[in-house]
Design a protein around this motif. Structure first.
Motif, PDB file in Angstrom:
ATOM      1  N   ILE A  82       0.831  -1.205   0.000  1.00 34.53           N
ATOM      2  CA  ILE A  82       0.000   0.000   0.000  1.00 34.53           C
ATOM      3  C   ILE A  82       0.863   1.251   0.000  1.00 34.53           C
ATOM      4  CG2 ILE A  82      -1.609   1.336   1.425  1.00 34.53           C
ATOM      5  CD1 ILE A  82      -2.924  -1.305   2.221  1.00 34.53           C
ATOM      6  N   GLU A  83       1.942   1.211   0.764  1.00 39.33           N
ATOM      7  CA  GLU A  83       2.859   2.352   0.816  1.00 39.33           C
ATOM      8  C   GLU A  83       3.425   2.668  -0.573  1.00 39.33           C
ATOM      9  OE1 GLU A  83       4.789   5.450   2.801  1.00 39.33           O
ATOM     10  OE2 GLU A  83       3.345   4.031   3.622  1.00 39.33           O
ATOM     11  N   GLN A  84       3.663   1.612  -1.367  1.00 39.88           N
ATOM     12  CA  GLN A  84       4.205   1.783  -2.718  1.00 39.88           C
ATOM     13  C   GLN A  84       3.138   2.207  -3.725  1.00 39.88           C
ATOM     14  OE1 GLN A  84       5.827  -2.060  -3.621  1.00 39.88           O
ATOM     15  NE2 GLN A  84       7.335  -2.004  -1.953  1.00 39.88           N
ATOM     16  N   SER A  85       1.867   1.884  -3.441  1.00 42.97           N
ATOM     17  CA  SER A  85       0.825   1.989  -4.466  1.00 42.97           C
ATOM     18  C   SER A  85       0.046   3.295  -4.437  1.00 42.97           C
ATOM     19  CB  SER A  85      -0.170   0.824  -4.325  1.00 42.97           C
ATOM     20  OG  SER A  85       0.496  -0.414  -4.434  1.00 42.97           O
ATOM     21  N   LEU A 127      -6.231   2.977   8.536  1.00 43.62           N
ATOM     22  CA  LEU A 127      -7.681   3.001   8.337  1.00 43.62           C
ATOM     23  C   LEU A 127      -8.207   1.612   7.997  1.00 43.62           C
ATOM     24  CD1 LEU A 127     -10.266   4.706   8.110  1.00 43.62           C
ATOM     25  CD2 LEU A 127      -9.688   5.120   5.711  1.00 43.62           C
ATOM     26  N   LEU A 128      -7.462   0.871   7.192  1.00 46.94           N
ATOM     27  CA  LEU A 128      -7.871  -0.488   6.821  1.00 46.94           C
ATOM     28  C   LEU A 128      -7.897  -1.414   8.040  1.00 46.94           C
ATOM     29  CD1 LEU A 128      -5.962  -1.042   3.444  1.00 46.94           C
ATOM     30  CD2 LEU A 128      -8.392  -0.552   3.769  1.00 46.94           C
ATOM     31  N   MET A 129      -6.944  -1.252   8.954  1.00 45.70           N
ATOM     32  CA  MET A 129      -6.944  -2.072  10.162  1.00 45.70           C
ATOM     33  C   MET A 129      -8.176  -1.774  11.026  1.00 45.70           C
ATOM     34  SD  MET A 129      -4.325  -4.109  10.079  1.00 45.70           S
ATOM     35  CE  MET A 129      -4.859  -4.236   8.355  1.00 45.70           C
ATOM     36  N   SER A 130      -8.555  -0.505  11.085  1.00 45.87           N
ATOM     37  CA  SER A 130      -9.765  -0.151  11.831  1.00 45.87           C
ATOM     38  C   SER A 130     -11.007  -0.694  11.127  1.00 45.87           C
ATOM     39  CB  SER A 130      -9.873   1.371  11.963  1.00 45.87           C
ATOM     40  OG  SER A 130      -8.803   1.894  12.714  1.00 45.87           O
ATOM     41  N   LEU A 131     -11.023  -0.605   9.801  1.00 42.43           N
ATOM     42  CA  LEU A 131     -12.141  -1.144   9.025  1.00 42.43           C
ATOM     43  C   LEU A 131     -12.278  -2.644   9.266  1.00 42.43           C
ATOM     44  CD1 LEU A 131     -14.344  -0.942   6.843  1.00 42.43           C
ATOM     45  CD2 LEU A 131     -12.542  -1.238   5.118  1.00 42.43           C
ATOM     46  N   ASN A 132     -11.156  -3.349   9.337  1.00 41.57           N
ATOM     47  CA  ASN A 132     -11.165  -4.788   9.596  1.00 41.57           C
ATOM     48  C   ASN A 132     -11.853  -5.094  10.923  1.00 41.57           C
ATOM     49  OD1 ASN A 132      -9.360  -7.081  11.159  1.00 41.57           O
ATOM     50  ND2 ASN A 132      -9.816  -7.661   9.054  1.00 41.57           N
ATOM     51  N   ALA A 133     -11.463  -4.383  11.981  1.00 43.03           N
ATOM     52  CA  ALA A 133     -12.031  -4.644  13.306  1.00 43.03           C
ATOM     53  C   ALA A 133     -13.510  -4.264  13.367  1.00 43.03           C
ATOM     54  CB  ALA A 133     -11.237  -3.878  14.370  1.00 43.03           C
ATOM     55  N   VAL A 134     -13.868  -3.110  12.790  1.00 43.83           N
ATOM     56  CA  VAL A 134     -15.259  -2.654  12.830  1.00 43.83           C
ATOM     57  C   VAL A 134     -16.160  -3.602  12.042  1.00 43.83           C
ATOM     58  CG1 VAL A 134     -16.832  -0.822  12.093  1.00 43.83           C
ATOM     59  CG2 VAL A 134     -14.684  -0.238  13.229  1.00 43.83           C
ATOM     60  N   THR A 135     -15.685  -4.090  10.900  1.00 45.66           N
ATOM     61  CA  THR A 135     -16.469  -5.027  10.084  1.00 45.66           C
ATOM     62  C   THR A 135     -16.762  -6.308  10.855  1.00 45.66           C
ATOM     63  OG1 THR A 135     -15.506  -4.159   8.037  1.00 45.66           O
ATOM     64  CG2 THR A 135     -16.543  -6.326   7.909  1.00 45.66           C
ATOM     65  N   VAL A 136     -15.755  -6.813  11.585  1.00 53.27           N
ATOM     66  CA  VAL A 136     -15.972  -8.015  12.388  1.00 53.27           C
ATOM     67  C   VAL A 136     -17.049  -7.775  13.436  1.00 53.27           C
ATOM     68  CG1 VAL A 136     -14.933  -9.576  14.074  1.00 53.27           C
ATOM     69  CG2 VAL A 136     -13.664  -8.958  12.024  1.00 53.27           C
ATOM     70  N   VAL A 137     -16.970  -6.647  14.130  1.00 54.67           N
ATOM     71  CA  VAL A 137     -17.936  -6.353  15.185  1.00 54.67           C
ATOM     72  C   VAL A 137     -19.354  -6.238  14.612  1.00 54.67           C
ATOM     73  CG1 VAL A 137     -18.633  -4.643  16.906  1.00 54.67           C
ATOM     74  CG2 VAL A 137     -16.220  -5.258  16.666  1.00 54.67           C
ATOM     75  N   LEU A 138     -19.505  -5.613  13.444  1.00 57.44           N
ATOM     76  CA  LEU A 138     -20.826  -5.354  12.879  1.00 57.44           C
ATOM     77  C   LEU A 138     -21.433  -6.573  12.183  1.00 57.44           C
ATOM     78  CD1 LEU A 138     -20.389  -1.768  11.362  1.00 57.44           C
ATOM     79  CD2 LEU A 138     -21.487  -2.403  13.506  1.00 57.44           C
ATOM     80  N   PHE A 139     -20.596  -7.387  11.547  1.00 65.10           N
ATOM     81  CA  PHE A 139     -21.118  -8.453  10.696  1.00 65.10           C
ATOM     82  C   PHE A 139     -20.982  -9.853  11.302  1.00 65.10           C
ATOM     83  CE2 PHE A 139     -20.710  -5.002   7.724  1.00 65.10           C
ATOM     84  CZ  PHE A 139     -21.745  -5.201   6.823  1.00 65.10           C
ATOM     85  N   GLN A 140     -20.319  -9.968  12.448  1.00 59.72           N
ATOM     86  CA  GLN A 140     -20.150 -11.292  13.034  1.00 59.72           C
ATOM     87  C   GLN A 140     -21.493 -11.934  13.367  1.00 59.72           C
ATOM     88  OE1 GLN A 140     -16.903 -13.005  14.048  1.00 59.72           O
ATOM     89  NE2 GLN A 140     -18.475 -14.530  13.716  1.00 59.72           N
ATOM     90  N   ALA A 141     -22.408 -11.186  13.965  1.00 58.14           N
ATOM     91  CA  ALA A 141     -23.696 -11.761  14.389  1.00 58.14           C
ATOM     92  C   ALA A 141     -24.529 -12.271  13.210  1.00 58.14           C
ATOM     93  CB  ALA A 141     -24.473 -10.745  15.214  1.00 58.14           C
ATOM     94  N   PRO A 142     -24.770 -11.458  12.154  1.00 55.06           N
ATOM     95  CA  PRO A 142     -25.574 -11.986  11.041  1.00 55.06           C
ATOM     96  C   PRO A 142     -24.905 -13.139  10.305  1.00 55.06           C
ATOM     97  CG  PRO A 142     -24.749  -9.780  10.546  1.00 55.06           C
ATOM     98  CD  PRO A 142     -24.487 -10.020  11.981  1.00 55.06           C
ATOM     99  N   THR A 188      -1.301   6.061   6.310  1.00 52.84           N
ATOM    100  CA  THR A 188      -2.596   6.475   6.845  1.00 52.84           C
ATOM    101  C   THR A 188      -3.702   5.536   6.380  1.00 52.84           C
ATOM    102  OG1 THR A 188      -1.884   8.783   6.847  1.00 52.84           O
ATOM    103  CG2 THR A 188      -4.256   8.368   6.974  1.00 52.84           C
ATOM    104  N   LEU A 189      -3.655   5.169   5.093  1.00 54.14           N
ATOM    105  CA  LEU A 189      -4.650   4.242   4.552  1.00 54.14           C
ATOM    106  C   LEU A 189      -4.571   2.893   5.261  1.00 54.14           C
ATOM    107  CD1 LEU A 189      -6.789   3.222   2.598  1.00 54.14           C
ATOM    108  CD2 LEU A 189      -4.981   2.844   0.902  1.00 54.14           C
ATOM    109  N   PHE A 190      -3.357   2.398   5.504  1.00 50.50           N
ATOM    110  CA  PHE A 190      -3.225   1.089   6.147  1.00 50.50           C
ATOM    111  C   PHE A 190      -3.815   1.120   7.560  1.00 50.50           C
ATOM    112  CE2 PHE A 190      -0.814  -2.099   8.632  1.00 50.50           C
ATOM    113  CZ  PHE A 190      -1.215  -3.230   7.937  1.00 50.50           C
ATOM    114  N   MET A 231     -10.266  -0.368   0.324  1.00 53.38           N
ATOM    115  CA  MET A 231     -11.240  -0.522   1.409  1.00 53.38           C
ATOM    116  C   MET A 231     -12.288  -1.588   1.069  1.00 53.38           C
ATOM    117  SD  MET A 231     -11.701   3.466   2.617  1.00 53.38           S
ATOM    118  CE  MET A 231     -12.781   3.078   3.990  1.00 53.38           C
ATOM    119  N   ILE A 232     -12.726  -1.629  -0.188  1.00 58.20           N
ATOM    120  CA  ILE A 232     -13.659  -2.683  -0.602  1.00 58.20           C
ATOM    121  C   ILE A 232     -12.991  -4.047  -0.485  1.00 58.20           C
ATOM    122  CG2 ILE A 232     -14.916  -3.646  -2.578  1.00 58.20           C
ATOM    123  CD1 ILE A 232     -15.371  -0.745  -3.518  1.00 58.20           C
TER     124      ILE A 232
END
Length: 416
Positions: free
Chosen positions: A253-256, A266-281, A262-264, A319-320
């Protein structure tokens, strides 16, 4: 509005408290505390070492990597000993070890001390994780264990989402401060867990679950279990792909893209938040299906995420891709725990969960393989290759599941 939210929370909390053993509640809360504490300090270890010890990047990489390598053996030994000596004793040893590790990180200066401490860190994790999983399974009915493992995975990610922010805050005052605070949080958790395990009758549970198996005899059982060998092969191959998320992905990501660091983050936070939100369904979806279906679906999502990484050139595409990759995590890991729980004979649950640590071989080899491919051919070939490798791991799980069904039919005929 507040009354409505309060009633909704109560309606969800009371069934949970009623349906699961108090020890499960304690371990889930403790998992949040422990993961928040460790992620408050461990993500910054490489930065801390480079600033405070002036070690070379190669030596820093070796120090960090040795933690996973030490955990490969420690998980099996700790799990087997927990079947023989009891869950509480092994968990207390691991937690006190963590107190020493993190306070040691804050005080140490010599490279050899850092190396030994991180090896102890990997050993403590490999002792605690499988034993806590086995204890959760011990006190939970079979049809509810997937839900418990899913809740545990949510707890991990809640802790991981909060920890780095706290680490960055405390680290702004003194670089060593997050490590010292982490050590004291583990000390507090150790004392509380000991008191609560005593209160809720851990001795009677261990009396039912303990076996007289030794580490040597446990090793023979594991080695001769062909189904477990196939599951473990799939886990190792899958770990080679997953391990890139925190190592080579950040470099790619740093190269691209601009502001890759900063993006990386954000991606780590997105990973954790997605688990919390989508684990139950997704957990509800998995509960209606065989674990192997969830694992294969998870591997497909991993592969789609990897393909996305390979062809991403902006923040939105990355992010997708991370979102798809994280859905694979949610589907895969709790289901893999169910497979191991189902496979483990009575009295050997700790041994089997501990032997899952052999998948750390993938976490050790993955960064080496990924770093080589990244440096030679670049990020697109790396993640395209990993997509294929991850899908290939499904083959071993599928063959293991087929063999498991054959073994079960043979045992049923023998009994009848």
């Amino acid at each position: 509005m507040l009354a409505t939210l309060r009633n909704y929370g109560t309606s969800r909390l009371l069934p949970f408290l009623k349906n699961y053993h108090p020890i499960v509640h304690v371990l889930l809360v403790g998992t949040i505390m422990a993961r928040a504490a460790s992620s408050m300090s461990m993500p910054f270890l490489a930065i801390y070492l480079s600033r405070e010890s002036h070690l070379s990047p190669l030596l820093i990489g070796a120090i960090v990597g040795l933690g996973s390598l030490a955990g490969t053996v420690g998980g099996f030994v700790g799990g087997a000993l927990s079947d023989r000596l009891g869950r509480k004793r092994i968990m207390m040893i691991a937690l006190f070890g963590w107190v020493v590790v993190f306070i040691g990180f804050g005080l140490a200066q010599a490279p050899l001390v850092f190396m030994l401490l991180n090896m102890l860190n990997g050993l403590c994790r490999s002792l605690y994780e499988p034993v806590s999983q086995a204890l959760m399974a011990d006190v939970t009915e079979k049809d509810k264990r997937l839900k418990v493992f899913s809740l545990r995975y949510i707890a991990i990610n809640v802790g991981v989402a909060v920890g780095p922010l706290l680490g960055a805050y405390f680290g702004a005052f003194e670089a060593w401060l997050p490590f010292i605070i982490t050590g004291f949080i583990y000390l507090l958790y150790t004392i509380l867990l000991y008191m609560l395990l005593q209160k809720f009758g851990i001795q009677s549970i261990e009396g039912d679950q303990r076996s007289g198996i030794t580490v040597g005899s446990a090793w023979k059982v594991i080695v001769n279990d062909r189904v477990f060998r196939l599951y473990t092969s799939g886990a190792i191959i899958g770990s080679i792909g997953y391990s890139q998320m925190t190592v080579t992905l950040s470099q790619y990501i740093e190269q691209s893209v601009a502001q890759g660091a900063t993006l990386f983050a954000l991606l780590m936070s997105l990973n954790a938040v997605t688990v919390v939100l989508f684990q139950a369904p997704l957990s509800r979806w998995s509960e209606r299906r065989e674990p192997i279906a969830s694992i294969i679906a998870g591997n497909v999502m991993f592969a789609l995420g990897d393909v996305g990484y390979a062809f991403s050139h902006n923040w939105t595409m990355f992010m997708i891709s991370m979102f798809l990759f994280t859905l694979g995590e949610i589907l895969n890991y709790p289901a893999a725990n169910v497979l191991i729980d189902r496979l483990a004979p009575d009295g050997m649950r700790g041994t089997y969960f501990g032997a899952q640590s052999f998948s750390n071989l993938g976490h050790f080899m993955g960064p080496l393989i990924g770093g080589y491919i990244l440096s030679k051919w670049g990020g697109s070939p790396l993640f395209s290759t990993l997509a294929v490798v991850t899908l290939f791991s499904s083959f071993f799980y599928f063959k293991g599941e087929q063999l498991h069904k054959i073994v079960q039919k043979t045992r049923t005929k023998t009994v009848n």
